[in-house]
Design a protein around this motif. Sequence first.
Motif, mmCIF file in Angstrom:
data_model
loop_
_atom_site.group_PDB
_atom_site.id
_atom_site.type_symbol
_atom_site.label_atom_id
_atom_site.label_comp_id
_atom_site.label_asym_id
_atom_site.label_seq_id
_atom_site.Cartn_x
_atom_site.Cartn_y
_atom_site.Cartn_z
ATOM 1 N N CYS A 1 0.835 -1.203 0.000
ATOM 2 C CA CYS A 1 0.000 0.000 0.000
ATOM 3 C C CYS A 1 0.868 1.250 0.000
ATOM 4 O O CYS A 1 1.802 1.372 0.785
ATOM 5 C CB CYS A 1 -0.907 0.004 1.225
ATOM 6 N N CYS B 1 -2.340 5.916 -1.309
ATOM 7 C CA CYS B 1 -2.910 6.867 -2.273
ATOM 8 C C CYS B 1 -4.342 7.239 -1.932
ATOM 9 O O CYS B 1 -4.836 8.287 -2.316
ATOM 10 C CB CYS B 1 -2.865 6.283 -3.680
ATOM 11 N N CYS C 1 -8.810 3.563 -2.552
ATOM 12 C CA CYS C 1 -9.748 2.571 -2.037
ATOM 13 C C CYS C 1 -10.761 3.192 -1.088
ATOM 14 O O CYS C 1 -11.947 2.882 -1.134
ATOM 15 C CB CYS C 1 -8.984 1.460 -1.333
#
Lengths: 190, 660
Positions: free
Chosen positions: B625, B628, B631
């Motif tokens: 991860c 960003c 999600c």
Amino acid sequence: MGPVQLSTTVVSSQGFRDRLKEAYGADISLCYQCGKCSAGCPAAFAMEHTVRQIIRMVQAGLIQEALHTYSIWACAGCETCSSRCPRQVDPAKVMEALRIEAKNQGLVSDQEADLFHDLFLQSVQSNGRLHEVGLMARFNILSRQIFKDAIHAPGLLSQGKLSILPHKNQNPDAVARIFANVKKKRGGNK
Amino acid sequence: MKRIGVFVCHCGTNIANTVDCAKVAETAKDFPGVVFACDYKYMCAEPGQVMIQEAIREHNLDGYVVAACSPRMHEPTFRKCAERAGMNPYMVEQVNIREQCSWVHADKTKGTDKSIDITRMGVAKVAQNEPLFSTTIPVTKRALVIGAGIAGIQAAIDIADAGYPVTLLDREHSMGGKMAQVDKTFPTLDCSACILTPKMVEAAQHPNIEIVTYAEVQAVDGFVGNFDVTIRKKARYVDVDKCTGCGLCSEKCPKKVASEFEMNLGTRKAIYVPFPQAVPNKPVIDAKNCRFLVEGKCGVCKKVCPTGAVDFEQKDELIVERFGSIVVATGFEQFDISKYEEYGAGRIPDVITGLHLERLMNASGPTMGKIKRPSDGKVPEKIVFIKCVGSRDEAKGRSYCSRACCMYVAKHATLIKEKIPTSKSYIFYMDVRTAGKNYEEFYTRAQNEYDAQYVRGRVSKIFQVGDKLIVRGEDSLLGRPVEIEADLVVLAAGMDPQQDAKDLARTLGISYDQHGWFTEAHPKLRPVETHTAGIFLAGACQGPKDIPDSVAQASAAAVKAAGLLSKKELTAEAQTARCDEAYCSGCGLCVSICPYKAIELKRISERVHGGTRERQVSSVNQGLCQGCGACSVACPSSAMNLKGFSNDQILAEVDALCQR
Ligand code: SF4
Ligand code: SF4
Ligand code: SF4
Ligand code: SF4
């Protein structure tokens, strides 16, 4: 002739350049004076200043000088310059704008070219398309050179390249509308 | 309730001119949780940071807001500052009252009001902050260099010299790239092969470098420190281990085709080595032209090969290897001159490009170094060069300057005069750009000592009359159209990005500009890095460059890559996404949206009303991860939250703005 006073010419001509950009979409500030326009121009031989020089005059604010040139009338409007220009200046539009401006200001440097343009448009306006024989006859009479190019007429007539009577456009209303629109847009006497 | 501090920065006059900083600090004292607020001329300077640290200790702060410039600029500074005072670095929020307030407002009242508002938002957010702790990830101590032109070779050698294994990959059969096609190099006129070949050999023999030619990167997974790269090794139809490079096969091969390396001015066989100094010096079969592979007949090469190296059964091979960092050095393509209809390019054989001329001048080229024009083999006397072809021409979609043409044209004019003393070169130029060391002197010499006639203007058309080429331009200094009857016209074609550069960019997850040049992370301060950690740029894949610049940048990229590999382990991003399994409906939307492939669905079992039930939820791989946030935006159940930017924190900010 003293040096060009750039500080005054450039400022005083800003309005004209803005108009070029807004009304004609021609941004002459992009021009980097490469001369590709002039080098391709088929009428360059007949011009006292090349297209590139005319653009430079406008860049430098010498609008009046540009309006007085013979070059803007020698331009054939073929748009070779515009299609070649690497900076997308659209020099042909600039030439056109200068012709219109010259006409509006009554500064036409070539009376014959001006007369020709007017007669050309009149012919198109009344017929919806060009009537060559009529145009030639009126031009020769009004420019007082009755027999100019007359020697070519018999040959062209016999080949069916010229016709004595005009061919009329089928849709005169549309033509009238086009002329009215252009007049409204340009606001000039053309 | 948390004890919060507020520090308002003047940034000299940058902020203070349009924001009343003292007033912002004064107002902030009344915000909920704020126990201390002040303003100062430069918060990032040593005294400013000391002041913050003293305040943290003195007022026992749990977190603080600094109202200053962009977090892009100084967030790390203020986080480190907190850490030194014993505060968790993620208890710091920086709000931007410079770019968002003082630089966009002329009116001081408006600037001040907005600064107060966004400071209030920052305070509301920090009140919700939780301490975050970063984890570490191991580093695979190997580098991949994509593209074995001069930039890639240099980068590979430098990384290898630093002691790390390097895989140097090229999709062509040999290393060397464009430089291998060049005859001599400016401004010193060394022969290109003489300085390139030793580099190629050095790389090939370096114990830390593995050369993989005729291969392409097919996929890249993983992240900085641990990239899993799928490489497609294309079938050469020659077993390189068995082949001794004797050349019998090429000699006997009956099929002749135009040679790409010679710019189609010469020929090669269907089984061939692209040029004599190629590394590796082992042939490849061009499957499209091989009689055996196309028609099933022939196989002469196989018959004559003394070591039995020819293998028509060979297939493409996929290998997956792990690398810690990647250097991209894929270079450029010469601009396609057939886009200039008016120059007759592609139609008129004697209108050629700079690279064609390089081959015509090269001693091992198709004419053995004799400059002969392609149409009839005559030695040209009048040569016209046209610069900026495919450069600085918006009508052709190329707004940029290709940077090398001014110099290579000066070089060509010099060399032509040496080879054909009776010749005369005419050079149509727009500007002469000679910004490198000893470049201007080189250009002046071409004019003064080698008699090159420079004409300012862009040529508008070229046409053929008899065996002459008529070149028409305007000498824009003279102000008159000019014409030259030339024997040969050389277009100084500019540089284009590789046609498939965008595909590679997508595979690597790096960005490119409107033309297709790869973009650096910052044009001034991070010129060899990409936005993707661990991937670096070298040479002309990032924009037009000449050899000295490419080599310099390649070494810079190598230092960055080696620096990364030298770390024991990398600190992973602490601001990562976290899925609250209680809310997750298992829809999987986040899985498809995550650009780093960091999310997977897993099954959990939970107790419901006394029984157990299985269901699907998503889980985030903290190593992959990058924080960003895509999600958490996509998640319809608000189950996905980015640590440090949770939905609650952002709502708290919005609330703070609404409550004023
Ligand atoms: S071709 Fe375009 S850029 Fe070049 S001189 Fe003409 S107007 Fe200017
Ligand atoms: S449009 Fe006019 S100025 Fe332009 S190339 Fe044609 S004749 Fe010359
Ligand atoms: S924040 Fe979400 S979308 Fe972005 S990298 Fe992490 S898991 Fe993937
Ligand atoms: S989008 Fe949200 S609800 Fe759907 S799987 Fe991902 S975390 Fe769960």
